[in-house]
Design a protein around this motif. Sequence first.
Motif, mmCIF file in Angstrom:
data_model
loop_
_atom_site.group_PDB
_atom_site.id
_atom_site.type_symbol
_atom_site.label_atom_id
_atom_site.label_comp_id
_atom_site.label_asym_id
_atom_site.label_seq_id
_atom_site.Cartn_x
_atom_site.Cartn_y
_atom_site.Cartn_z
ATOM 1 N N THR A 144 0.845 -1.202 0.000
ATOM 2 C CA THR A 144 0.000 0.000 0.000
ATOM 3 C C THR A 144 0.873 1.242 0.000
ATOM 4 O O THR A 144 2.009 1.228 0.474
ATOM 5 C CB THR A 144 -0.899 0.047 1.252
ATOM 6 O OG1 THR A 144 -0.081 0.273 2.407
ATOM 7 C CG2 THR A 144 -1.670 -1.250 1.425
ATOM 8 N N THR A 145 0.301 2.301 -0.514
ATOM 9 C CA THR A 145 1.011 3.582 -0.514
ATOM 10 C C THR A 145 0.230 4.563 0.348
ATOM 11 O O THR A 145 -0.941 4.352 0.625
ATOM 12 C CB THR A 145 1.090 4.157 -1.940
ATOM 13 O OG1 THR A 145 -0.244 4.239 -2.455
ATOM 14 C CG2 THR A 145 1.917 3.282 -2.840
ATOM 15 N N ASP A 146 0.875 5.623 0.778
ATOM 16 C CA ASP A 146 0.094 6.695 1.415
ATOM 17 C C ASP A 146 0.570 8.021 0.849
ATOM 18 O O ASP A 146 1.398 8.059 -0.062
ATOM 19 C CB ASP A 146 0.180 6.639 2.941
ATOM 20 C CG ASP A 146 1.593 6.901 3.443
ATOM 21 O OD1 ASP A 146 2.474 7.214 2.619
ATOM 22 O OD2 ASP A 146 1.809 6.784 4.656
ATOM 23 N N GLY A 147 0.049 9.104 1.375
ATOM 24 C CA GLY A 147 0.395 10.432 0.869
ATOM 25 C C GLY A 147 1.903 10.642 0.781
ATOM 26 O O GLY A 147 2.401 11.255 -0.163
ATOM 27 N N SER A 148 2.641 10.090 1.744
ATOM 28 C CA SER A 148 4.085 10.341 1.813
ATOM 29 C C SER A 148 4.878 9.533 0.784
ATOM 30 O O SER A 148 6.086 9.689 0.664
ATOM 31 C CB SER A 148 4.595 9.986 3.208
ATOM 32 O OG SER A 148 4.627 8.571 3.371
ATOM 33 N N ARG A 157 0.663 -1.710 7.917
ATOM 34 C CA ARG A 157 -0.235 -0.584 8.234
ATOM 35 C C ARG A 157 -1.054 -0.888 9.483
ATOM 36 O O ARG A 157 -1.288 -0.019 10.310
ATOM 37 C CB ARG A 157 -1.216 -0.321 7.093
ATOM 38 C CG ARG A 157 -0.592 0.113 5.815
ATOM 39 C CD ARG A 157 -0.639 1.626 5.620
ATOM 40 N NE ARG A 157 0.150 1.916 4.429
ATOM 41 C CZ ARG A 157 1.023 2.894 4.303
ATOM 42 N NH1 ARG A 157 1.211 3.756 5.277
ATOM 43 N NH2 ARG A 157 1.715 3.046 3.204
ATOM 44 N N SER A 161 -0.947 1.403 12.668
ATOM 45 C CA SER A 161 -2.154 2.014 13.234
ATOM 46 C C SER A 161 -2.345 1.579 14.682
ATOM 47 O O SER A 161 -2.726 2.381 15.540
ATOM 48 C CB SER A 161 -3.392 1.624 12.414
ATOM 49 O OG SER A 161 -3.297 2.147 11.109
ATOM 50 N N ASP B 138 -10.504 2.521 7.107
ATOM 51 C CA ASP B 138 -9.157 2.371 7.693
ATOM 52 C C ASP B 138 -8.293 1.388 6.894
ATOM 53 O O ASP B 138 -7.151 1.690 6.559
ATOM 54 C CB ASP B 138 -9.240 1.897 9.154
ATOM 55 C CG ASP B 138 -9.841 2.948 10.087
ATOM 56 O OD1 ASP B 138 -9.985 4.116 9.665
ATOM 57 O OD2 ASP B 138 -10.164 2.598 11.242
ATOM 58 N N LEU B 142 -7.249 1.688 1.754
ATOM 59 C CA LEU B 142 -5.820 1.859 1.482
ATOM 60 C C LEU B 142 -5.551 1.625 -0.004
ATOM 61 O O LEU B 142 -6.013 0.644 -0.578
ATOM 62 C CB LEU B 142 -4.999 0.855 2.299
ATOM 63 C CG LEU B 142 -4.936 1.067 3.822
ATOM 64 C CD1 LEU B 142 -4.300 -0.156 4.490
ATOM 65 C CD2 LEU B 142 -4.154 2.335 4.149
ATOM 66 N N THR B 144 -3.554 0.268 -3.009
ATOM 67 C CA THR B 144 -2.541 -0.776 -3.172
ATOM 68 C C THR B 144 -2.008 -0.763 -4.603
ATOM 69 O O THR B 144 -2.708 -0.353 -5.526
ATOM 70 C CB THR B 144 -3.122 -2.172 -2.896
ATOM 71 O OG1 THR B 144 -4.055 -2.506 -3.943
ATOM 72 C CG2 THR B 144 -3.853 -2.216 -1.569
ATOM 73 N N SER B 153 -7.877 0.292 -4.444
ATOM 74 C CA SER B 153 -8.078 0.177 -3.002
ATOM 75 C C SER B 153 -8.138 -1.304 -2.616
ATOM 76 O O SER B 153 -8.418 -2.163 -3.454
ATOM 77 C CB SER B 153 -9.399 0.826 -2.606
ATOM 78 O OG SER B 153 -9.375 2.184 -2.934
#
Lengths: 256, 256
Positions: A144-148, A157, A161, B138, B142, B144, B153
């Motif tokens: 998974t990726t996130d904003g950063s 994750r 969390s 949550d 995410l 992916t 997602s």
Amino acid sequence: MLCVGLDPDQQKFPLSLQGQANAIFTFCRYIVDATADLVCAFKPQIAYFASARAEDQLEKLISYIHRHYPHIPVILDAKRGDIGSTASQYAIEAFERYQADAVTVNPYMGFDSMEPYLSYAGKGVIVLCRTSNPGGSDIQFLPTTDGSGEVMSVYERVAKSAATKWNTNGQMCLVVGATFPEEIAKVREIVGDMPLLIPGIGAQGGDVQATVKAGRNKNLMINSSRAILYASQGEDFAEAARKEALKTRDAINRAR
Amino acid sequence: MLCVGLDPDQQKFPLSLQGQANAIFTFCRYIVDATADLVCAFKPQIAYFASARAEDQLEKLISYIHRHYPHIPVILDAKRGDIGSTASQYAIEAFERYQADAVTVNPYMGFDSMEPYLSYAGKGVIVLCRTSNPGGSDIQFLPTTDGSGEVMSVYERVAKSAATKWNTNGQMCLVVGATFPEEIAKVREIVGDMPLLIPGIGAQGGDVQATVKAGRNKNLMINSSRAILYASQGEDFAEAARKEALKTRDAINRAR
């Protein structure tokens, strides 16, 4: 650090218990008495009681453990996961009806599906993170990726969390399978000292030494169920279970 | 397309049922009789029975529905998810003990945690995909990546896996919450005609018209529980439930 999982499969009971009323309770009681001095926790798996219409025997079993071994916590392995209003009912089931000290829960539905359990002060909430079964990778291993721009697997994750947001009152633990020691190490890195419940040694083949090392030898509950329960399917099952539990505990202690 | 969810919360029962033996069964039976001609399925939520030590009343309820309304399938809402050997026990619970026609399951532990249910020919296996609760995002939301660089997602991956790999025998359905119509549309796009169970209208506030449209008006089971069950908490609860169910069914039919 040894946790004994109580997964009572009646087809594997010795002949003397076959067809007996309360056979499930009796079998588990023998296992509990034979291993209580070797364990940090007992973990009854509710599915085996539910499939046999034996919820009353699960109640009796947990009550028996509390009465005779009050220092040993009981983890109800239920892996529940539902919306808040329903989770509140499952929390009543686990903590009020069965008087469990901790319950396993599934994180797929997010934090509000776990919150109702956390409102029981002093009870443990053990969240699935990286499970020991072959299909565990299907979802948990998705990158998974996130904003950063940081790439992490779904299970990482969940660990992050849990460590940074969900564990509001120190009640949370994570499930990480022994079949993936390098992933235990990653989770330990993310969550610091948070306790880990580690299934997958014994019948599922996980390596004890690699597990203890990856978990940094702290706050581990290393579970074995079938390898201990069914070490013998003869009338010496309790004695054989004790021998197997001793062997496993000693292997854990050698690895520490 | 209306599915009525049976989430019997004793605190909301009318006075005449409070403290009665078998109150849970009786309450649900009234609801079933009042709405049977309006529904495509009933969906009892096992947590409400388990918290009340009332598994026997759940058995009676499902048996009652089968006997009196044999054409109406019963979905056991249990959201189970565990390793294969344990999942086999849960499948026995759902399909043999309770005689449910379908069961909801959680995909977090992957395909081998769902396979044992699929071995019951003709039974439905309804996999959580995108749930209607606030915390649903949550994990499920995410983003992916995979080898191809395509970003999806987690819930879209679940839909894709269900459509292309897991649904080996046409028994699979997905849960997609009505609170996110645009995501129902995405899932419908991915899974084609696969049936969708859609919770989240009624008490959770989802929009019926947007839901039906997003689901392309086919193979939908649109669930309402609390809004129907507790339309009145007085002695007219069954009549009020029927009125609310009629209203919901008509709203669904107008949207079709």
